[in-house]
Design a protein around this motif. Structure first.
Motif, PDB file in Angstrom:
ATOM      1  N   GLU A 114       0.748  -1.145   0.159  1.00  0.00           N
ATOM      2  CA  GLU A 114      -0.014   0.040   0.004  1.00  0.00           C
ATOM      3  C   GLU A 114       0.995   1.261  -0.011  1.00  0.00           C
ATOM      4  N   GLY A 115       2.067   1.309   0.757  1.00  0.00           N
ATOM      5  CA  GLY A 115       2.913   2.556   0.819  1.00  0.00           C
ATOM      6  C   GLY A 115       3.372   2.671  -0.635  1.00  0.00           C
ATOM      7  N   ASP A 116       3.723   1.691  -1.464  1.00  0.00           N
ATOM      8  CA  ASP A 116       4.241   1.789  -2.893  1.00  0.00           C
ATOM      9  C   ASP A 116       3.316   2.613  -3.771  1.00  0.00           C
ATOM     10  N   ALA A 117       1.950   1.776  -3.634  1.00  0.00           N
ATOM     11  CA  ALA A 117       0.966   2.704  -4.261  1.00  0.00           C
ATOM     12  C   ALA A 117       0.666   4.071  -4.037  1.00  0.00           C
ATOM     13  N   LEU A 118       0.673   4.276  -2.685  1.00  0.00           N
ATOM     14  CA  LEU A 118       0.579   5.521  -2.127  1.00  0.00           C
ATOM     15  C   LEU A 118       1.423   6.670  -2.766  1.00  0.00           C
ATOM     16  N   ARG A 119       2.757   6.195  -2.923  1.00  0.00           N
ATOM     17  CA  ARG A 119       3.786   7.101  -3.276  1.00  0.00           C
ATOM     18  C   ARG A 119       3.665   7.322  -4.746  1.00  0.00           C
ATOM     19  N   PHE A 120       3.131   6.216  -5.448  1.00  0.00           N
ATOM     20  CA  PHE A 120       2.881   6.392  -6.800  1.00  0.00           C
ATOM     21  C   PHE A 120       1.693   7.377  -7.238  1.00  0.00           C
ATOM     22  N   ARG A 121       0.432   7.184  -6.300  1.00  0.00           N
ATOM     23  CA  ARG A 121      -0.612   8.041  -6.829  1.00  0.00           C
ATOM     24  C   ARG A 121      -0.327   9.471  -6.301  1.00  0.00           C
ATOM     25  N   TYR A 122       0.301   9.481  -5.209  1.00  0.00           N
ATOM     26  CA  TYR A 122       0.556  11.046  -4.801  1.00  0.00           C
ATOM     27  C   TYR A 122       1.504  11.601  -5.488  1.00  0.00           C
ATOM     28  N   SER A 123       2.519  10.948  -6.231  1.00  0.00           N
ATOM     29  CA  SER A 123       3.471  11.677  -6.856  1.00  0.00           C
ATOM     30  C   SER A 123       2.953  11.882  -8.448  1.00  0.00           C
ATOM     31  N   ARG A 124       2.017  11.111  -8.900  1.00  0.00           N
ATOM     32  CA  ARG A 124       1.349  11.352 -10.352  1.00  0.00           C
ATOM     33  C   ARG A 124       0.473  12.315 -10.013  1.00  0.00           C
ATOM     34  N   THR A 125      -0.468  12.379  -8.891  1.00  0.00           N
ATOM     35  CA  THR A 125      -1.436  13.517  -8.782  1.00  0.00           C
ATOM     36  C   THR A 125      -0.693  14.861  -8.542  1.00  0.00           C
ATOM     37  N   VAL A 126       0.316  15.121  -7.782  1.00  0.00           N
ATOM     38  CA  VAL A 126       1.131  16.415  -7.990  1.00  0.00           C
ATOM     39  C   VAL A 126       1.552  16.725  -8.981  1.00  0.00           C
ATOM     40  N   LEU A 127       2.270  15.733 -10.023  1.00  0.00           N
ATOM     41  CA  LEU A 127       2.786  16.234 -11.016  1.00  0.00           C
ATOM     42  C   LEU A 127       1.835  16.562 -12.127  1.00  0.00           C
ATOM     43  N   ARG A 128       0.735  16.020 -12.215  1.00  0.00           N
ATOM     44  CA  ARG A 128      -0.456  16.543 -13.084  1.00  0.00           C
ATOM     45  C   ARG A 128      -0.990  17.831 -12.631  1.00  0.00           C
ATOM     46  N   LEU A 129      -1.086  18.211 -11.231  1.00  0.00           N
ATOM     47  CA  LEU A 129      -1.816  19.218 -10.860  1.00  0.00           C
ATOM     48  C   LEU A 129      -0.632  20.447 -11.257  1.00  0.00           C
ATOM     49  N   LEU A 130       0.818  20.293 -11.051  1.00  0.00           N
ATOM     50  CA  LEU A 130       1.907  21.098 -11.291  1.00  0.00           C
ATOM     51  C   LEU A 130       1.807  21.417 -12.945  1.00  0.00           C
ATOM     52  N   LEU A 131       1.747  20.393 -13.814  1.00  0.00           N
ATOM     53  CA  LEU A 131       1.769  20.596 -15.432  1.00  0.00           C
ATOM     54  C   LEU A 131       0.493  21.212 -15.901  1.00  0.00           C
ATOM     55  N   SER A 132      -0.493  21.079 -14.998  1.00  0.00           N
ATOM     56  CA  SER A 132      -1.912  21.851 -15.213  1.00  0.00           C
ATOM     57  C   SER A 132      -1.811  23.158 -15.627  1.00  0.00           C
ATOM     58  N   ASP A 133      -1.001  24.014 -14.729  1.00  0.00           N
ATOM     59  CA  ASP A 133      -0.803  25.371 -14.739  1.00  0.00           C
ATOM     60  C   ASP A 133       0.022  25.726 -15.758  1.00  0.00           C
ATOM     61  N   TYR A 134       0.902  24.653 -16.341  1.00  0.00           N
ATOM     62  CA  TYR A 134       1.718  24.916 -17.667  1.00  0.00           C
ATOM     63  C   TYR A 134       1.040  25.048 -18.818  1.00  0.00           C
ATOM     64  N   VAL A 135       0.338  23.927 -18.972  1.00  0.00           N
ATOM     65  CA  VAL A 135      -0.518  23.712 -20.244  1.00  0.00           C
ATOM     66  C   VAL A 135      -1.991  24.346 -20.228  1.00  0.00           C
TER      67      VAL A 135
END
Length: 261
Positions: free
Chosen positions: A87-108
């Motif tokens: 579950e910890g690995d899944a959480l890290r993956f989901r957290y990192s991809r979610t934050v990345l998409r939020l950050l990139l959203s402001d660029y695109v």
């Protein structure tokens, strides 16, 4: 540092809807998720370009259960999420991809869940804006995540916990060059693992920037000067796209990180 076995895993994290969030709301959500930008703090640490930005995320905020992760992952990311054993690995993956998409959203300037990636010849994801590539990279270790976005060119980042339990001597023998191992053998025994990590995060960040992955790590050599500063070179010059620069920082207490650009 090391990969984990993958199979089916159910991750019980509630999702908040992200539809129609604007830039201000993205910033507020990132703050709630424990994300802060540290770009300005790094301008004196060999990060001169205003076209490179770095953020640090603290997963402890999400692990407490007090914050809902917005539902922004793509179908393939959701499918991959279901392959993690822990579950910890899944959480890290989901957290990192979610934050990345939020950050990139402001660029695109589009909803984070609608972002589609292009890929380099090494299968490294990127985004093309009006014909201009936007490069990014992420890394996480335990509860710390690093996010780097660059308009200047390829970028790689790696973060490691200094409290890991692993056989650093064995890994160095397998992946480090003769010069690197010679340096490690010259340092006091009690500093061996710390010096190893300082070199490893540079090598990892470099092969993440080039897109070569861990199989290319032996082709990167880190040189440590008498004053303790480190530089790197690609041993196969024909595969060296440019003179790489290294930015050194400690994102959270107990972690070390490097950005290569």
């Amino acid at each position: 540092m090391c990969g984990s076995r993958q199979t089916r895993c159910a991750l019980s994290i509630h999702a908040a809807q992200s539809n129609d969030m604007n830039i201000t709301e993205h910033a507020a959500m990132l703050t709630l998720l424990g994300v802060r930008e540290i770009t300005n703090d790094l301008h004196d640490a060999a990060l001169p370009s205003n076209n490179i930005r770095i953020w640090v995320g603290d997963l402890n905020v999400v692990k407490s259960g007090s914050v809902l992760l917005p539902d922004v992952l793509s179908p393939d990311e959701i499918e991959r999420l279901g392959t993690f054993v822990l579950e910890g690995d899944a959480l890290r993956f989901r957290y990192s991809r979610t934050v990345l998409r939020l950050l990139l959203s402001d660029y695109v300037e589009q909803a984070p869940e609608t972002i589609a990636f292009s890929y380099t010849s090494n299968a490294k994801p990127m985004i093309v804006l009006s014909g201009t590539p936007l490069y990014f990279n992420i890394s996480h270790s335990n509860e710390c995540a690093i996010f780097a976005i660059s308009r200047d060119g390829e970028i790689g980042v790696d973060v490691e916990s200094i409290n890991q339990d692993f056989d650093s001597a064995r890994i160095a023998e397998r992946f480090f060059t003769n010069n690197e191992n010679r340096y490690l053998l010259s340092v006091p025994r009690e500093r061996f693992t710390h010096e190893f990590l300082k070199m490893w995060v540079i090598k990892e960040a470099c092969v993440k920037a080039t897109g070569e992955g861990v199989h290319g790590i032996e082709g990167v050599e880190v040189m440590v000067a008498d004053d303790g500063t480190a530089s790197l070179q690609h041993r196969e010059q024909q595969r060296r796209p440019k003179d790489w620069q290294v930015c050194v920082f400690e994102p959270l207490h107990g972690y070390i990180a490097r950005v290569v650009y």
